[in-house]
Design an enzyme around this catalytic site. Structure first.
Site, PDB file in Angstrom:
ATOM      1  N   SER A   1      -5.088  -7.833   8.389  1.00 60.77           N
ATOM      2  CA  SER A   1      -4.101  -6.760   8.376  1.00 60.77           C
ATOM      3  C   SER A   1      -3.359  -6.732   9.706  1.00 60.77           C
ATOM      4  O   SER A   1      -3.963  -6.920  10.758  1.00 60.77           O
ATOM      5  CB  SER A   1      -4.804  -5.417   8.143  1.00 60.77           C
ATOM      6  OG  SER A   1      -3.889  -4.345   8.263  1.00 60.77           O
TER       7      SER A   1
ATOM      8  N   ARG B   1       1.646   6.312  17.074  1.00 62.86           N
ATOM      9  CA  ARG B   1       1.373   7.304  16.026  1.00 62.86           C
ATOM     10  C   ARG B   1       1.938   8.690  16.318  1.00 62.86           C
ATOM     11  O   ARG B   1       2.455   9.345  15.406  1.00 62.86           O
ATOM     12  CB  ARG B   1      -0.131   7.382  15.751  1.00 62.86           C
ATOM     13  CG  ARG B   1      -0.766   6.108  15.200  1.00 62.86           C
ATOM     14  CD  ARG B   1       0.169   5.255  14.428  1.00 62.86           C
ATOM     15  NE  ARG B   1      -0.458   4.138  13.743  1.00 62.86           N
ATOM     16  CZ  ARG B   1       0.200   3.085  13.296  1.00 62.86           C
ATOM     17  NH1 ARG B   1       1.507   3.012  13.500  1.00 62.86           N
ATOM     18  NH2 ARG B   1      -0.408   2.120  12.661  1.00 62.86           N
TER      19      ARG B   1
ATOM     20  N   ASP C   1      -6.262   5.754  12.693  1.00 66.16           N
ATOM     21  CA  ASP C   1      -4.896   6.232  12.516  1.00 66.16           C
ATOM     22  C   ASP C   1      -4.812   7.532  11.737  1.00 66.16           C
ATOM     23  O   ASP C   1      -3.935   8.362  11.988  1.00 66.16           O
ATOM     24  CB  ASP C   1      -4.042   5.151  11.837  1.00 66.16           C
ATOM     25  CG  ASP C   1      -3.576   4.092  12.812  1.00 66.16           C
ATOM     26  OD1 ASP C   1      -3.591   4.353  14.026  1.00 66.16           O
ATOM     27  OD2 ASP C   1      -3.191   2.995  12.364  1.00 66.16           O
TER      28      ASP C   1
ATOM     29  N   ASP D   1       0.818  -1.216   0.000  1.00 64.08           N
ATOM     30  CA  ASP D   1       0.000   0.000   0.000  1.00 64.08           C
ATOM     31  C   ASP D   1       0.847   1.259   0.000  1.00 64.08           C
ATOM     32  O   ASP D   1       0.591   2.184  -0.787  1.00 64.08           O
ATOM     33  CB  ASP D   1      -0.944  -0.003   1.209  1.00 64.08           C
ATOM     34  CG  ASP D   1      -2.086  -0.995   1.044  1.00 64.08           C
ATOM     35  OD1 ASP D   1      -2.145  -1.661  -0.006  1.00 64.08           O
ATOM     36  OD2 ASP D   1      -2.907  -1.115   1.972  1.00 64.08           O
TER      37      ASP D   1
END
Length: 414
Positions: free
Chosen positions: A189, A106, A135, A21
């Site tokens: 994922s 993050r 996210d 991705d």
């Protein structure tokens, strides 16, 4: 904030994992924006998990796509010391169980994206988070808190790709390497760092179906764990762990050791349906072996070193603190205010906690501290030599019962 005009972006820093991705995003930024791309790959502990291969692969792929400025940085100690440990001082868990392993990573990534943008003269940063997830919020709130003028590109909210097939076709057209197993959609994922791994999507989307065993990558099945318990002693200073079995260790190494102990004893598995900040419920399977051990140990050392009032107030503040981290407000004044209060409570949180690890369980068996508030003289069932006058309890009870007796008298009349 006005919509970004593609001609205004000359250079962009991309949070780059090296996966399919973000490789597609990298090429898309080059073709759609005509922008020079700088890549940033953070080693948050996945290099430990993957033996470093993932980071090397990210560098190779970036080079193959013509990237000249490639940042690959080992931020494991910073991650644990400046983000994970402060969070654990608060005993933070979201919705009672989730140890915030993805959420807490993050703000660090965003911090470095902003710093690298300033170092390289970039106009914007970019990330690969989808428009359905948390996210995107975490990355962007952190970025704007650090640089209010930064431009943020979120391809998943902009591009016209509608399916995995569209992505594959774009990759093939632009000669982006596709792993053989990517021709079929991944069964789920995965996001991983030194604190945890999370698995979502595909085979996990139905919360009524048990997660298959192959989903778990950080822990063995508790049923397969040793029949004999593992004993471990964790030392604390200022609320942070500093040693295991008497051996002083740095933040990342200490956490790595706790992860190994948790793995070997089947500790830290969580199957959760959580409430995302963007409004939907999501099912995820999380593994936080070292964090689960640390949370139990930290609460144990607090139990003998923290005043009752301070401890109870911390527990009241914790859900709000955890929600701030989950929702992406690490760099907010309210989180700073809560952190200051939490850190003030940790001054005397020091000593050692002995734990028994056994088939998925973390059991406290002993705790000891030179700053302990526990008094054997006060709690003993034997002669306390006048340390506590039991007759004082009568007045204490009478005063606390006064309003209850007044209420009861009124209610009996009616």
């Amino acid at each position: 904030m006005s919509k970004i005009k593609k001609g205004d972006i000359k250079k962009v820093v991309l949070a780059y994992s090296g996966g399919l991705d973000t490789s597609i995003i990298l090429k898309w930024l080059q073709t759609e924006y005509g922008a020079e791309v700088v890549t940033f790959t953070a080693d948050l502990g996945q290099s430990t998990i993957e033996g470093g291969a993932e980071l090397e692969e990210a560098k190779r792929k970036a080079e193959n796509l013509g990237i000249k400025e490639i940042y690959i940085e080992d931020v494991r100690d910073e991650f644990i010391r400046d983000f994970v440990f402060p969070m654990f001082r608060a005993n933070a868990v979201y919705e009672g169980v989730y140890l915030l392993g993805t959420s807490i990573a993050r703000p660090l990534i965003s911090k470095r994206l902003i710093e690298i943008a300033e170092e390289t003269g970039a106009d914007a940063i970019a990330h690969g988070a989808t428009g359905k997830g948390n996210d995107q919020v975490r990355f962007e709130l952190a970025a704007y808190a650090l640089n209010p003028d930064i431009k943020v590109i979120a391809p998943w909210r902009e591009w016209e790709f509608k399916s995995r097939t569209d992505l594959m076709n774009f990759a093939e057209t632009h000669q982006i390497q596709i792993a053989k197993d990517k021709r079929n959609e991944a069964p789920f994922s995965v996001d991983a760092n030194l604190l945890h791994s999370s698995s979502e999507g595909k085979v996990l989307e139905d919360p009524a179906v048990e997660a298959p065993e192959y989903v778990y990558m950080r822990t063995i099945d508790p049923q397969d764990a040793p029949d004999e318990p593992t004993m471990v002693k964790i030392g604390f200073e200022g609320g942070d762990p500093v040693s295991i079995d008497g051996k002083k260790m740095g933040p990342a190494d200490l956490f790595g050791k706790l992860n190994q102990l948790g793995h070997d004893n089947g500790i830290g598995r969580l199957d959760l349906v959580e409430n995302r900040f963007v409004g939907m419920k999501s099912r995820g399977v999380y593994e936080t072996p070292g964090g689960t051990i640390l949370l139990t140990a930290h609460r144990a050392i607090e139990s003998i070193t923290l005043d009752r009032g301070a401890g109870h107030l911390k527990d009241e503040l914790m859900p709000r603190y955890a929600e701030l981290i989950y929702n992406g407000f690490w760099f907010s004044p309210e989180r700073d205010m809560l952190q200051a209060a939490i850190d003030a409570s940790q001054t005397h949180v020091e000593g050692e906690v002995t734990l028994k690890l056994y088939k998925g369980n973390v059991i406290v068996v002993a705790r000891d501290s030179a700053k302990s508030l526990y008094s054997e003289a006060l709690v003993t069932f034997e002669d306390d030599a006048g340390a506590y006058d039991q007759e004082d309890a009568h007045g204490f009870i009478q005063l606390n019962a006064l309003r209850l007796r007044t209420l009861a008298a009124r209610n009996r009349k009616s």
